[in-house]
Scaffold this active site. Sequence first.
Site, PDB file in Angstrom:
ATOM      1  N   GLU A  52       8.760 -12.104 -21.461  1.00  0.00           N
ATOM      2  CA  GLU A  52       9.141 -12.833 -22.433  1.00  0.00           C
ATOM      3  C   GLU A  52       8.149 -13.755 -22.877  1.00  0.00           C
ATOM      4  OE1 GLU A  52      12.825 -12.620 -19.703  1.00  0.00           O
ATOM      5  OE2 GLU A  52      10.457 -12.539 -19.754  1.00  0.00           O
ATOM      6  N   ALA A 154       7.280  19.124  -1.466  1.00  0.00           N
ATOM      7  CA  ALA A 154       7.003  20.411  -2.480  1.00  0.00           C
ATOM      8  C   ALA A 154       7.193  21.615  -1.579  1.00  0.00           C
ATOM      9  CB  ALA A 154       5.554  20.447  -3.126  1.00  0.00           C
ATOM     10  N   ARG A 184       2.887   7.867  -6.659  1.00  0.00           N
ATOM     11  CA  ARG A 184       1.969   7.067  -5.600  1.00  0.00           C
ATOM     12  C   ARG A 184       1.783   5.557  -6.344  1.00  0.00           C
ATOM     13  NH1 ARG A 184      -2.436  11.131  -2.961  1.00  0.00           N
ATOM     14  NH2 ARG A 184      -0.922  12.345  -1.857  1.00  0.00           N
TER      15      ARG A 184
END
Length: 361
Positions: A52, A154, A184
């Site tokens: 803000e 993976a 990461r």
Amino acid sequence: MNHEEYMKTALELAKKGMGFVNPNPMVGAVIVKDGRIIGKGFHRKYGELHAERNAFADCTENCSDADIYVTLEPCCHHGKTPPCTDIIIEKKIRRVFIGSSDPNPCVAGKGVQILRKHGIEVVEGVLKEQCDRLNEIFFHYITTQKPFVTMKYAMTIDGKIACHTGLSKWITGEQARKHVHTERLKHSAIMVGVGTVLADNPMLDCRLENGRNPVRIICDTNLRTPLDCNIIGTADKIPTVIATCSDDKEKISVYENLGCRIIQTDKKDGHVDLCELVQKLGNEKIDSILLEGGGELNESALKSGIVNKVQTYIAPKIFGGRDAKTAVSGAGVNCPDDAYMLENIEIKRIGDDILIESRVK
């Protein structure tokens, strides 16, 4: 533009703070007057101005009677910076549109109350789901004081994370590997077991341009990490932690002299107590961990209950092999009813690969 579109702009701004604001949340803000955006800002770095205040600094026009769109409820307490509610009131903002409520006990609805008390209209819940998802790490950490743990691996379409020879580079394509480096950047720390260090000799750094390296953590029960491995060789440049059960002062001093920090835990099931470790890491303001270990560490992490999210990258390949490694090893569960259940499944296509993201139930 409508309310949702202005909030989408604020969300895109918020993402620019990824990796640099932890353990604070990512926040974006947009100031709108007479249908025009007259100020934009986001939280850039931990300890610096909030979104803000950066939006007001960017604004060169009179903000009186303008609207402000903020992805997270404005803070109302003095921390490293002054309350954002103060400047919103000071600038005579007419309406405040908020995405997420702030679960921080120092805020938690108080920001909204203060604004309304000063005659400012507040609209909550604009794109709430997207705003909440952006800060899932912050929401978990601020309410539990423990890191949000993402287990990532993976595998081939037949569920293998390496060939029977142990070779694993590369399973996924370049685009998926780049996405891992974004993860990461997002997480404060990255954790592996000593087995992964011995097998792959990884660097565990973030290779994105203008990125930030996560704290590297090796779970090494008996201090077997080679002194000449890539991680130890760069421990004087990238923060490196070795979590161990060893009390061998001579060994410990060798690692410390090379730039590592040692965290000792009790032993549980013959290994580092992961519950104790994450509690200690949380006390040090590490709000998130990307778990990139092998099957043994993954099994221990699931068993200990520290995993919040699972990221499964699936490549269109088949390795086969009865002895080829799988993502979660160990003894496994005894029957299907004992399975670790996942929910809130999301599926994405990244190049030729598929990413499945899910939350541990």
